[in-house]
Design a protein around this motif. Sequence first.
Motif, PDB file in Angstrom:
ATOM      1  N   VAL A  39      26.060   9.429  13.260  1.00  0.00           N
ATOM      2  CA  VAL A  39      25.453  10.298  12.259  1.00  0.00           C
ATOM      3  C   VAL A  39      26.119   9.966  10.927  1.00  0.00           C
ATOM      4  O   VAL A  39      27.345   9.997  10.807  1.00  0.00           O
ATOM      5  CB  VAL A  39      25.632  11.785  12.621  1.00  0.00           C
ATOM      6  N   LEU A  40      25.292   9.633   9.938  1.00  0.00           N
ATOM      7  CA  LEU A  40      25.795   9.181   8.647  1.00  0.00           C
ATOM      8  C   LEU A  40      25.068   9.872   7.512  1.00  0.00           C
ATOM      9  O   LEU A  40      23.947  10.339   7.672  1.00  0.00           O
ATOM     10  CB  LEU A  40      25.532   7.682   8.479  1.00  0.00           C
ATOM     11  N   ALA A  41      25.707   9.874   6.354  1.00  0.00           N
ATOM     12  CA  ALA A  41      24.999  10.259   5.138  1.00  0.00           C
ATOM     13  C   ALA A  41      24.075   9.096   4.801  1.00  0.00           C
ATOM     14  O   ALA A  41      24.400   7.932   5.071  1.00  0.00           O
ATOM     15  CB  ALA A  41      25.976  10.515   4.003  1.00  0.00           C
ATOM     16  N   GLN A  42      22.926   9.402   4.222  1.00  0.00           N
ATOM     17  CA  GLN A  42      21.957   8.351   3.905  1.00  0.00           C
ATOM     18  C   GLN A  42      22.569   7.255   3.038  1.00  0.00           C
ATOM     19  O   GLN A  42      22.244   6.088   3.185  1.00  0.00           O
ATOM     20  CB  GLN A  42      20.728   8.946   3.212  1.00  0.00           C
ATOM     21  N   CYS A  43      23.505   7.624   2.171  1.00  0.00           N
ATOM     22  CA  CYS A  43      24.121   6.622   1.294  1.00  0.00           C
ATOM     23  C   CYS A  43      25.066   5.689   2.056  1.00  0.00           C
ATOM     24  O   CYS A  43      25.476   4.659   1.537  1.00  0.00           O
ATOM     25  CB  CYS A  43      24.856   7.296   0.146  1.00  0.00           C
ATOM     26  N   GLU A  44      25.411   6.010   3.296  1.00  0.00           N
ATOM     27  CA  GLU A  44      26.329   5.185   4.090  1.00  0.00           C
ATOM     28  C   GLU A  44      25.604   4.212   5.028  1.00  0.00           C
ATOM     29  O   GLU A  44      26.237   3.341   5.624  1.00  0.00           O
ATOM     30  CB  GLU A  44      27.234   6.080   4.940  1.00  0.00           C
ATOM     31  N   VAL A  45      24.279   4.360   5.161  1.00  0.00           N
ATOM     32  CA  VAL A  45      23.525   3.597   6.150  1.00  0.00           C
ATOM     33  C   VAL A  45      23.604   2.086   5.917  1.00  0.00           C
ATOM     34  O   VAL A  45      23.886   1.328   6.841  1.00  0.00           O
ATOM     35  CB  VAL A  45      22.053   4.064   6.214  1.00  0.00           C
TER      36      VAL A  45
END
Length: 138
Positions: A39-45
């Motif tokens: 599970v990631l923040a969208q900016c980390e994808v």
Amino acid sequence: MCPLNTRGCNWKGQLKQIDEHLPRCEQLKIPYNLKCQTVLAQCEVKQHQAKSCPMRKITCEYCDVTLLAKDLKIHMTNCPMMSEDCPEGCGMKLLRNELKEHINNMCELKKVSCLYYNLGCKTLSITRKELKEHNNNR
């Protein structure tokens, strides 16, 4: 203000626009991929895809086979193009796929039997290097 501002989102807008903003918020945590289960923040994808996802495809730097990053450690223990020291201690460094041939046919420190053992010689275990001199004395 975005409810994810504590995570670093700087969006500011009218409350009626929050439903439009949240699905695109860079700080929104999302499941990245069902196989990876991160599970990631969208900016980390993008960073995760490129550098740390265990399910990303990579290429072995030695044999050019393509595999999943999570399988690299196991692959490296068996990669035929990795080099290893000769286990007999002769000092040679060989590719894994050449090691068996070296030990069976060339390694000077490999223990072998005297060619004349079946004909009465009592020498059962001698290095190839010593065998040359041993056979000359027969």
